[in-house]
Design a protein around this motif. Sequence first.
Motif, PDB file in Angstrom:
ATOM      1  N   VAL A 162      23.101  57.004  73.118  1.00 16.99           N
ATOM      2  CA  VAL A 162      24.217  57.918  72.841  1.00 16.99           C
ATOM      3  C   VAL A 162      24.409  58.310  71.368  1.00 16.99           C
ATOM      4  CG1 VAL A 162      26.749  58.373  73.225  1.00 16.99           C
ATOM      5  CG2 VAL A 162      25.406  56.964  74.872  1.00 16.99           C
ATOM      6  N   VAL A 163      24.500  59.653  71.094  1.00 15.35           N
ATOM      7  CA  VAL A 163      24.548  60.048  69.653  1.00 15.35           C
ATOM      8  C   VAL A 163      25.971  60.131  69.326  1.00 15.35           C
ATOM      9  CG1 VAL A 163      24.217  62.023  68.231  1.00 15.35           C
ATOM     10  CG2 VAL A 163      22.580  61.313  70.014  1.00 15.35           C
ATOM     11  N   THR A 164      26.297  59.130  68.511  1.00 12.18           N
ATOM     12  CA  THR A 164      27.789  58.821  68.049  1.00 12.18           C
ATOM     13  C   THR A 164      28.522  59.385  66.714  1.00 12.18           C
ATOM     14  OG1 THR A 164      27.097  56.802  67.338  1.00 12.18           O
ATOM     15  CG2 THR A 164      28.121  56.960  69.499  1.00 12.18           C
ATOM     16  N   LYS A 165      27.489  60.363  66.293  1.00 10.46           N
ATOM     17  CA  LYS A 165      27.871  60.987  65.021  1.00 10.46           C
ATOM     18  C   LYS A 165      29.220  61.972  65.093  1.00 10.46           C
ATOM     19  CE  LYS A 165      25.237  65.357  65.736  1.00 10.46           C
ATOM     20  NZ  LYS A 165      24.147  66.297  65.345  1.00 10.46           N
ATOM     21  N   THR A 166      30.033  61.666  63.969  1.00  7.27           N
ATOM     22  CA  THR A 166      31.422  62.201  63.894  1.00  7.27           C
ATOM     23  C   THR A 166      32.628  61.615  64.962  1.00  7.27           C
ATOM     24  OG1 THR A 166      31.533  64.108  65.586  1.00  7.27           O
ATOM     25  CG2 THR A 166      30.401  64.729  63.513  1.00  7.27           C
TER      26      THR A 166
ATOM     27  N   GLU B  62      22.804  57.734  65.131  1.00  7.69           N
ATOM     28  CA  GLU B  62      23.894  58.431  63.861  1.00  7.69           C
ATOM     29  C   GLU B  62      22.879  59.267  63.002  1.00  7.69           C
ATOM     30  OE1 GLU B  62      27.026  58.249  63.028  1.00  7.69           O
ATOM     31  OE2 GLU B  62      27.780  57.148  64.668  1.00  7.69           O
ATOM     32  N   ASN B  63      23.359  60.150  62.356  1.00 11.12           N
ATOM     33  CA  ASN B  63      22.303  61.236  61.462  1.00 11.12           C
ATOM     34  C   ASN B  63      22.853  61.360  60.071  1.00 11.12           C
ATOM     35  OD1 ASN B  63      24.668  62.834  61.802  1.00 11.12           O
ATOM     36  ND2 ASN B  63      23.429  64.512  62.026  1.00 11.12           N
ATOM     37  N   LYS B  64      23.885  60.464  59.606  1.00 10.94           N
ATOM     38  CA  LYS B  64      24.417  60.654  58.145  1.00 10.94           C
ATOM     39  C   LYS B  64      24.668  59.212  57.906  1.00 10.94           C
ATOM     40  CE  LYS B  64      25.911  65.444  57.877  1.00 10.94           C
ATOM     41  NZ  LYS B  64      26.935  66.533  58.182  1.00 10.94           N
ATOM     42  N   ASP B  65      24.066  58.748  56.786  1.00 14.32           N
ATOM     43  CA  ASP B  65      24.208  57.216  56.250  1.00 14.32           C
ATOM     44  C   ASP B  65      25.746  57.025  56.013  1.00 14.32           C
ATOM     45  OD1 ASP B  65      23.390  54.773  55.559  1.00 14.32           O
ATOM     46  OD2 ASP B  65      23.914  55.557  53.370  1.00 14.32           O
ATOM     47  N   GLN B  66      26.210  57.999  55.481  1.00 14.29           N
ATOM     48  CA  GLN B  66      27.604  57.812  54.902  1.00 14.29           C
ATOM     49  C   GLN B  66      28.650  57.561  55.842  1.00 14.29           C
ATOM     50  OE1 GLN B  66      25.895  60.639  54.433  1.00 14.29           O
ATOM     51  NE2 GLN B  66      27.359  62.313  54.174  1.00 14.29           N
ATOM     52  N   ASP B  67      28.268  58.067  57.235  1.00 12.66           N
ATOM     53  CA  ASP B  67      29.420  57.773  58.280  1.00 12.66           C
ATOM     54  C   ASP B  67      28.511  56.632  59.159  1.00 12.66           C
ATOM     55  OD1 ASP B  67      30.325  60.427  57.982  1.00 12.66           O
ATOM     56  OD2 ASP B  67      29.315  61.392  59.166  1.00 12.66           O
ATOM     57  N   ALA B  68      27.480  56.528  59.035  1.00 12.81           N
ATOM     58  CA  ALA B  68      26.937  55.469  60.003  1.00 12.81           C
ATOM     59  C   ALA B  68      27.133  54.083  59.311  1.00 12.81           C
ATOM     60  CB  ALA B  68      25.370  55.731  60.093  1.00 12.81           C
TER      61      ALA B  68
ATOM     62  N   SER C 107      29.135  45.499  64.063  1.00 11.46           N
ATOM     63  CA  SER C 107      28.024  44.443  63.702  1.00 11.46           C
ATOM     64  C   SER C 107      28.166  43.475  64.857  1.00 11.46           C
ATOM     65  CB  SER C 107      28.047  44.190  62.509  1.00 11.46           C
ATOM     66  OG  SER C 107      29.098  43.255  62.233  1.00 11.46           O
ATOM     67  N   ASP C 108      29.048  43.161  65.522  1.00 12.94           N
ATOM     68  CA  ASP C 108      29.333  42.009  66.639  1.00 12.94           C
ATOM     69  C   ASP C 108      28.942  42.538  67.980  1.00 12.94           C
ATOM     70  OD1 ASP C 108      31.706  43.750  66.339  1.00 12.94           O
ATOM     71  OD2 ASP C 108      32.753  42.469  67.865  1.00 12.94           O
ATOM     72  N   LEU C 109      28.591  43.936  67.979  1.00 10.19           N
ATOM     73  CA  LEU C 109      28.261  44.353  69.391  1.00 10.19           C
ATOM     74  C   LEU C 109      26.632  44.421  69.522  1.00 10.19           C
ATOM     75  CD1 LEU C 109      30.556  47.564  69.284  1.00 10.19           C
ATOM     76  CD2 LEU C 109      31.051  45.347  70.275  1.00 10.19           C
ATOM     77  N   PRO C 110      26.318  44.410  70.982  1.00  7.15           N
ATOM     78  CA  PRO C 110      24.893  44.085  71.347  1.00  7.15           C
ATOM     79  C   PRO C 110      24.256  45.397  71.240  1.00  7.15           C
ATOM     80  CG  PRO C 110      26.257  43.759  73.210  1.00  7.15           C
ATOM     81  CD  PRO C 110      27.238  43.975  72.150  1.00  7.15           C
ATOM     82  N   LEU C 111      24.270  46.275  70.128  1.00  9.81           N
ATOM     83  CA  LEU C 111      23.727  47.335  70.136  1.00  9.81           C
ATOM     84  C   LEU C 111      22.278  47.644  69.269  1.00  9.81           C
ATOM     85  CD1 LEU C 111      26.896  49.332  69.518  1.00  9.81           C
ATOM     86  CD2 LEU C 111      25.772  49.428  71.587  1.00  9.81           C
ATOM     87  N   SER C 112      21.534  48.617  69.575  1.00 12.00           N
ATOM     88  CA  SER C 112      20.346  49.008  68.709  1.00 12.00           C
ATOM     89  C   SER C 112      20.901  50.277  68.034  1.00 12.00           C
ATOM     90  CB  SER C 112      19.227  49.192  69.536  1.00 12.00           C
ATOM     91  OG  SER C 112      18.512  47.966  69.928  1.00 12.00           O
ATOM     92  N   TRP C 113      20.678  50.337  66.838  1.00 11.08           N
ATOM     93  CA  TRP C 113      21.128  51.669  66.059  1.00 11.08           C
ATOM     94  C   TRP C 113      19.894  52.357  65.661  1.00 11.08           C
ATOM     95  CZ3 TRP C 113      26.227  52.852  64.722  1.00 11.08           C
ATOM     96  CH2 TRP C 113      27.124  52.099  65.202  1.00 11.08           C
ATOM     97  N   HIS C 114      19.964  53.531  66.124  1.00  8.17           N
ATOM     98  CA  HIS C 114      18.971  54.791  65.599  1.00  8.17           C
ATOM     99  C   HIS C 114      19.371  55.720  64.562  1.00  8.17           C
ATOM    100  CE1 HIS C 114      16.553  53.627  69.462  1.00  8.17           C
ATOM    101  NE2 HIS C 114      17.886  53.180  69.643  1.00  8.17           N
ATOM    102  N   PHE C 115      18.520  55.936  63.619  1.00  9.73           N
ATOM    103  CA  PHE C 115      18.841  56.612  62.591  1.00  9.73           C
ATOM    104  C   PHE C 115      18.281  57.997  63.114  1.00  9.73           C
ATOM    105  CE2 PHE C 115      19.045  59.295  58.688  1.00  9.73           C
ATOM    106  CZ  PHE C 115      20.352  59.202  58.339  1.00  9.73           C
ATOM    107  N   VAL C 116      18.834  59.170  63.225  1.00 10.53           N
ATOM    108  CA  VAL C 116      18.082  60.381  63.784  1.00 10.53           C
ATOM    109  C   VAL C 116      18.127  61.668  62.861  1.00 10.53           C
ATOM    110  CG1 VAL C 116      18.230  59.862  66.352  1.00 10.53           C
ATOM    111  CG2 VAL C 116      19.898  61.011  65.219  1.00 10.53           C
ATOM    112  N   GLY C 117      19.049  61.441  61.764  1.00  4.31           N
ATOM    113  CA  GLY C 117      19.035  62.641  60.744  1.00  4.31           C
ATOM    114  C   GLY C 117      17.709  62.592  59.802  1.00  4.31           C
ATOM    115  N   GLN C 118      17.655  63.720  59.242  1.00  5.81           N
ATOM    116  CA  GLN C 118      17.062  63.845  57.934  1.00  5.81           C
ATOM    117  C   GLN C 118      17.405  62.713  56.956  1.00  5.81           C
ATOM    118  OE1 GLN C 118      16.633  68.518  57.947  1.00  5.81           O
ATOM    119  NE2 GLN C 118      14.909  67.882  56.831  1.00  5.81           N
ATOM    120  N   LEU C 119      16.475  62.044  56.193  1.00  5.04           N
ATOM    121  CA  LEU C 119      16.791  60.886  55.405  1.00  5.04           C
ATOM    122  C   LEU C 119      16.282  61.159  54.065  1.00  5.04           C
ATOM    123  CD1 LEU C 119      17.897  57.956  55.429  1.00  5.04           C
ATOM    124  CD2 LEU C 119      16.016  57.167  56.326  1.00  5.04           C
TER     125      LEU C 119
END
Length: 244
Positions: A37-41, A60-66, A74-86
């Motif tokens: 699920v892409v949660t950006k914005t 997420e696609n922007k580090d300043q938001d992500a 950070s306490d949640l059992p999630l895998s975070w994917h960075f999908v934006g131009q880095l």
Amino acid sequence: MTDRKDELAANLAKVEERIARACAAAGREREDVTLIVVTKTYPASDVRILAELGVRHVAENKDQDAAPKAATCSDLPLSWHFVGQLQTNKTRSVVGYADFVQSVDRARLVTALSKEAERAGREVGCLIQVALDAGEPSAGGGARGERGGVAPGGIGELAGLVAGSPGLRLAGLMTVAPLTGEYAGRQRAAFGRLMDLSTDLRRAHPAANMVSAGMSADLEEAVAAGATHVRVGTAVLGVRPRLG
């Protein structure tokens, strides 16, 4: 909050049904396709609700938001994917929370990610972003598409670099359906091409079996082609607010 949870639960159920139908039509098991699920914005509160509803992968696609959002969650059992131009100057921050960087498209970025992953003592899964609208690489490096990504002819060299870099794991390939070029408006053909490229990649790197393709509008085409991961934002979270 209850209203928002009900809204997200209903949207998530619809997306799950779409994925299940697409898998059935393609003769695939539902477990073969992972929903990201892409949660950006959207706020951290939405990420928390999604986690309660069973979502395990967010993007997420922007580090300043992500970065602040990932820290809050950070306490949640999630895998975070960075999908934006880095940009390379953001790699230290991104390596701090991202389990996967799906937008690896140049050697300089690989070097920066490796350095920061080693420094942080982390292993980061890397997907090479493929630009199906790009020309073949020139002598100066891989040609890139308008949304970022390396041309198909540059995958092998970049994959070898990722595979040989400390702190990084070559996970697979990612693409965004092209807006221009021969695949414009032909998502199924584009995703089929990505699958062919994935088959080629796995000959040299058998474990690089992730294929990330398809979004809210075209996830069915991606599943039909064989994608292992689909990245869905709007269909789960709603139409994004216009940013000023």
